[in-house]
Design a protein around this motif. Structure first.
Motif, mmCIF file in Angstrom:
data_model
loop_
_atom_site.group_PDB
_atom_site.id
_atom_site.type_symbol
_atom_site.label_atom_id
_atom_site.label_comp_id
_atom_site.label_asym_id
_atom_site.label_seq_id
_atom_site.Cartn_x
_atom_site.Cartn_y
_atom_site.Cartn_z
ATOM 1 N N ARG A 228 15.812 -14.008 9.180
ATOM 2 C CA ARG A 228 16.830 -15.192 9.933
ATOM 3 C C ARG A 228 18.295 -14.747 10.266
ATOM 4 N NH1 ARG A 228 15.409 -20.777 6.391
ATOM 5 N NH2 ARG A 228 13.143 -20.880 7.308
ATOM 6 N N ARG A 229 18.901 -14.067 9.474
ATOM 7 C CA ARG A 229 20.074 -13.434 9.571
ATOM 8 C C ARG A 229 20.021 -12.620 10.916
ATOM 9 N NH1 ARG A 229 22.567 -11.557 3.763
ATOM 10 N NH2 ARG A 229 22.483 -13.371 2.717
ATOM 11 N N ASP A 232 19.695 -14.772 13.880
ATOM 12 C CA ASP A 232 20.984 -15.748 14.136
ATOM 13 C C ASP A 232 22.380 -14.838 14.619
ATOM 14 O OD1 ASP A 232 19.636 -17.909 13.084
ATOM 15 O OD2 ASP A 232 20.197 -17.565 11.095
ATOM 16 N N ASP A 383 12.872 -18.068 12.886
ATOM 17 C CA ASP A 383 13.991 -18.572 13.405
ATOM 18 C C ASP A 383 13.835 -20.144 13.540
ATOM 19 O OD1 ASP A 383 16.071 -19.352 14.988
ATOM 20 O OD2 ASP A 383 15.808 -17.868 16.665
ATOM 21 N N ASN A 385 16.043 -22.274 14.548
ATOM 22 C CA ASN A 385 16.368 -23.120 15.852
ATOM 23 C C ASN A 385 15.693 -22.798 17.080
ATOM 24 O OD1 ASN A 385 18.916 -23.539 14.577
ATOM 25 N ND2 ASN A 385 19.605 -21.300 14.760
#
Length: 563
Positions: A228-229, A232, A383, A385
């Motif tokens: 995720r990091r 992002d 992810d 998003n």
């Protein structure tokens, strides 16, 4: 001299006048390249093949280009290729009856399988086949009793491929033993050396990301959180990086996100501490062996072959964390071993419509007593998003699916009764009888023409006929044989297609085979379900198999009702 007599013989005019009229072939262009299109000057390319084939088809008044199929990066030693299979599906549906390739090697390098398509499958399906650079066209190719002459070239292709495979395998094995890198693309974090492509050098763009991944993991950050990091932060995944830098041109690599499997693979790879590890998979074309995984004990490991990105202390710490997590996972599995587990009936069938990835089946346990399963989209974990949270209980989904299948089984049973009644009508039976009679007559004509053709030379040798009679009759019987073969192919294809209007229709046979089944089974799901989509609002879209056969059946019934 013989040709002159054929031109002036009046009987030849009779043969020519009976030749079938030109037809507009529904043509598919097929393109294949066994390695990714590198675009190097002089090399065969996908675009070059496409340009050649489209130009060839456009120049032919009896051809219409309806589809272009492209298998990029696919071997020619077998026919397990997505676009080839899609093309053959179009052939079976009658949407394509002519296939054009650059040359026979683009079609296939396996002599037996290629010959089977040219000699049996394509004639049976009524398909014309053209290899442009080989000047081979099944419509005009010379054919002996043993088959086409030109496909012998394919035997050379296969022998050549196997010879190259054997020599390449031996040479590559030597390189592996020396610690030379032989992969197509360098591991993420490295590049191939500018002066030696078998030597790895640190990639200044991607190596910092590798160091950050190991640092986070050594600090106890989960693999999911690391993914995720990275997503992002907009850091390109290894596949997306290869696409953006132009090292690969396949669209499927574009925009690929970081996910847990990629990160786990990086964290476990000794290449990052300077050791070359190769031979983890094995494939041998010349021995006829497909790709298989090799036991870790048989990997080819050469230490200290290149500059490390990660120090050994950090690497070992990360391996300890991984082993600990694995032990904890297996311990949790054993903790609930007393609970009744169920088979994953819908494995690989449930998909997320947003990220187009299969949902993963998760086990849930309540108070150590109650167990149930849930399908969850892994794209959301990578992810949030880009993909909404998709989740549905397995028992709920199975119930909806089984109800839908039961409904289709009942429809199949009802339609079969209607079809039996329609097939029993005198007019339909007369049509099928006429078709069968035509086929039988055509087969007798073919047998007679072939027999007469085969006896001509002996009669000529025994001076039972003149040279002019021999040439004339040879042309006539050859034309009759070809005409009968074309008619038989067309009638057999019609006969095959007509089965869709009988109780042999695949929709009927497949769905009715599960009549009386009182619960959903893996066999049933695999046989009848194409794919199931579940979205974030828990809407369920079930795609069942044999929809074309079902629609053809309805169209036939509607047509008969209108008569």
């Amino acid at each position: 001299m013989a040709r002159t007599k054929r031109k002036t013989n009046p009987l030849v005019q009779e043969v020519e006048s009976s030749a079938p009229a030109r037809k507009a072939y529904k043509t598919a262009a097929y393109v294949r390249l066994s390695v990714e299109d590198s675009g190097k000057p002089g090399a065969d390319t996908i675009e070059g093949q496409k340009a050649l084939l489209t130009s060839f088809i456009e120049s032919k008044s009896d051809m219409e280009l309806v589809s272009l199929f492209c298998d990029n990066g696919r071997t020619g030693t077998d026919f397990d290729r997505p676009q080839f299979e899609k093309m053959m599906e179009e052939v079976r549906k009658g949407r394509v009856n002519c296939i054009v390739v650059k040359d026979l090697s683009r079609f296939g390098r396996n002599y037996k399988e290629t010959g089977n398509y040219l000699e049996r499958i394509f004639p049976f399906l009524g398909v014309r086949f053209i290899a442009v650079n080989d000047n081979f066209d099944t419509l005009t190719a010379e054919r002996t009793q043993d088959g086409y002459i030109v496909p012998l070239k394919n035997l050379i292709n296969e022998v050549y491929s196997k010879d190259i495979s054997k020599k390449s395998a031996s040479a590559l094995h030597v390189k592996q033993q020396r610690g030379e890198f032989i992969g197509a693309w360098a591991p993420y974090g490295y590049s191939k050396g500018p002066n030696d492509k078998h030597h790895l050098v640190i990639n200044k763009e991607t190596a910092p990301t590798v160091r950050q991944i190991f640092k986070w993991r050594s600090e106890g950050i989960s693999v999911v959180q690391i993914g995720r990091r990275l997503n992002d932060a907009g850091i390109l995944s290894p596949s997306a990086y290869l696409y953006e830098t132009g090292e690969v041109k396949t669209e499927k690599y574009k925009g690929v996100l970081w996910h847990t499997q990629i990160i786990k693979s990086i964290l476990a790879h000794p290449v990052y501490i300077g050791h070359m590890v190769q031979g983890r998979k094995k494939q041998s074309f010349y021995e006829g062996k497909r790709q298989t995984y090799v036991d870790e004990a048989n990997w080819i490991i050469v230490r200290n072959t290149h500059e490390p990105i990660i120090d050994e202390e950090t690497f070992e710490k990360v391996q300890q964390i991984a082993n600990q997590r694995k032990s904890e996972y297996h311990e949790r599995l054993g903790k609930f071993a007393h609970l009744k587990h169920s088979e994953n009936i819908l494995q690989g069938l449930v998909w997320c419509p947003n990220c187009q990835r299969p949902l993963v089946r998760y086990k849930n346990v309540s108070h150590g007593k109650k167990l149930w399963y849930t399908y969850i989209c892994p794209g959301h974990a990578d992810d949030p998003n880009r993909c909404s949270f998709v989740s549905i209980r397995e028992d709920e989904l199975n119930e909806v699916l089984f109800t839908a299948i039961q409904s289709q089984i009942q429809i199949a049973a009802d339609l079969q009764e209607v079809i039996k009644r329609l097939n029993a009508e005198p007019e339909y039976r007369r049509q099928r009888s006429d078709a069968a009679s035509k086929l039988e007559t055509a087969r007798r004509t073919l047998k007679r023409s072939q027999s007469l053709y085969d006896s001509l030379y002996q009669n000529y040798v025994e001076q039972l006929m003149t040279e002019q009679e021999y040439v004339t009759l040879k042309a006539r019987y050859k034309a009759e044989t070809e005409k009968a073969e074309q008619l038989i192919a067309a009638l057999e294809q019609e006969q095959k297609e007509s089965k869709v209007y009988t109780a042999e229709n695949r929709f009927l046979t497949e769905f009715r085979s599960f009549m009386g089944t009182d619960k959903l089974t893996k066999e049933m799901a695999s046989a009848l379900v194409e794919r199931i989509y579940v979205d974030a609002d828990r809407n369920i879209d079930i795609r069942l198999r044999y929809r074309d056969e079902y629609m053809a059946l309805l169209k036939f019934i509607e047509g008969r009702a209108a008569v």
